[in-house]
Design an enzyme around this catalytic site. Structure first.
Site, PDB file in Angstrom:
ATOM      1  N   ASP A 152       3.412  95.900  62.209  1.00  0.00           N
ATOM      2  CA  ASP A 152       2.334  95.658  63.162  1.00  0.00           C
ATOM      3  C   ASP A 152       1.205  96.665  62.981  1.00  0.00           C
ATOM      4  OD1 ASP A 152       3.728  97.934  64.223  1.00  0.00           O
ATOM      5  OD2 ASP A 152       4.906  96.614  65.486  1.00  0.00           O
ATOM      6  N   ASN A 160      11.934  98.366  76.585  1.00  0.00           N
ATOM      7  CA  ASN A 160      11.965  97.058  77.244  1.00  0.00           C
ATOM      8  C   ASN A 160      12.539  95.961  76.333  1.00  0.00           C
ATOM      9  OD1 ASN A 160       9.893  96.649  75.436  1.00  0.00           O
ATOM     10  ND2 ASN A 160       8.352  96.105  76.961  1.00  0.00           N
ATOM     11  N   HIS A 198      11.626  95.347  73.126  1.00  0.00           N
ATOM     12  CA  HIS A 198      10.746  94.758  72.122  1.00  0.00           C
ATOM     13  C   HIS A 198      11.125  95.207  70.717  1.00  0.00           C
ATOM     14  CE1 HIS A 198       7.969  98.427  72.635  1.00  0.00           C
ATOM     15  NE2 HIS A 198       8.247  98.413  71.349  1.00  0.00           N
ATOM     16  N   GLU A 252       6.842  91.689  72.799  1.00  0.00           N
ATOM     17  CA  GLU A 252       7.208  92.106  74.139  1.00  0.00           C
ATOM     18  C   GLU A 252       8.093  91.040  74.803  1.00  0.00           C
ATOM     19  OE1 GLU A 252       6.598  95.040  74.911  1.00  0.00           O
ATOM     20  OE2 GLU A 252       4.544  95.683  74.526  1.00  0.00           O
TER      21      GLU A 252
END
Length: 248
Positions: free
Chosen positions: A64, A133, A135, A140
């Site tokens: 990314d 979380n 990801h 996400e």
């Protein structure tokens, strides 16, 4: 999924590097997918110490990049990959693919990145971290199994977690161009690294709950070749059954 629990971050780096170098020795590594951030840093340091030129002709594909951040910005993932992986391993810039998140047309940039990876023969081994979380990459919660490389809005928790890499929390970009779940799952094998107690709940969800968009890392259960290397703190929330049945 298979699991290897190690003592601490230093041991995680040694095991991570060993797995990568073994894949290379076995002739199974031409394209290495690389994650950024704090978790894989010890693995990259160990690779730099031990590789001795063995990875110099490997191609790198980044997961990314922040939207709108110049490639030479100290907080960009282009800079991270260059400084922490490519240069220490002697990999030339033309063998490094990073999503071009400064492009005016992000959809076209995403398609171009995927084409670059296909042209290189696809990712042989994908290194991943896991967010608190759940990801992976910047997929996400809510990310679907069929998602491809695309622009995404970052969760506020993710921005807070990444603020340590910037001079101010306000400088953390709000969007990124990331490989999608489906893109990641095309890698021939996956090495998921997890370090620290903040990742414990996410790792337990990824390995023990049914695959769902609520915990994007849980989609990895559908991949045939995933090795999870976690330090004791990150593995603390795993059940005894997982610890015994999933060990590599």
């Amino acid at each position: 999924m298979h699991l290897e629990v190690v003592a601490d971050d230093a041991a995680l780096g040694r095991v991570g590097a060993e797995r990568i170098l073994q894949a290379r020795a076995d002739g199974a590594l031409q394209v290495l997918g690389v994650a950024t951030g704090g978790t894989p840093a010890s693995t990259y340091r160990e690779l730099a110490r031990r590789a001795d030129g063995r990875l110099a002709d490997v191609r790198l594909a980044a997961l990314d990049e922040y939207v709108g951040l110049p490639a030479d910005h100290p907080g960009s993932y282009t800079t991270f990959v260059r400084r922490n992986i490519a240069e220490p391993l002697g990999i030339p810039p033309e063998h490094v693919a990073v999503p071009r998140a400064t492009a005016h047309d992000l959809e076209a940039a995403a398609a171009l990145f995927e084409q670059q990876v296909r042209d290189a023969g696809g990712v042989d081994l994908q290194i991943l971290g896991i967010g608190a979380n759940g990801h992976i990459g910047f997929n996400e919660p809510g990310s679907q199994a069929d998602s491809r490389t695309r622009a995404v809005t970052l969760a506020e928790r993710t921005r807070q977690d990444n603020a340590r890499f910037f001079d101010s929390p306000d400088e953390v970009p709000r969007e990124a161009l990331t490989q999608g779940i489906s893109t990641i799952m095309q890698a021939r094998s996956i090495l998921l690294l997890a370090s620290g107690s903040r990742k414990a709940d996410a790792l337990a969800c990824a390995m023990e709950q049914p695959p769902s968009a609520d915990c994007p890392a849980s989609w990895l259960q559908r991949h045939p070749h995933v090795l999870v290397v976690a330090d004791r703190a990150a593995a603390a929330a795993l059940s005894r059954q997982s610890l015994s049945s999933l060990r590599a």
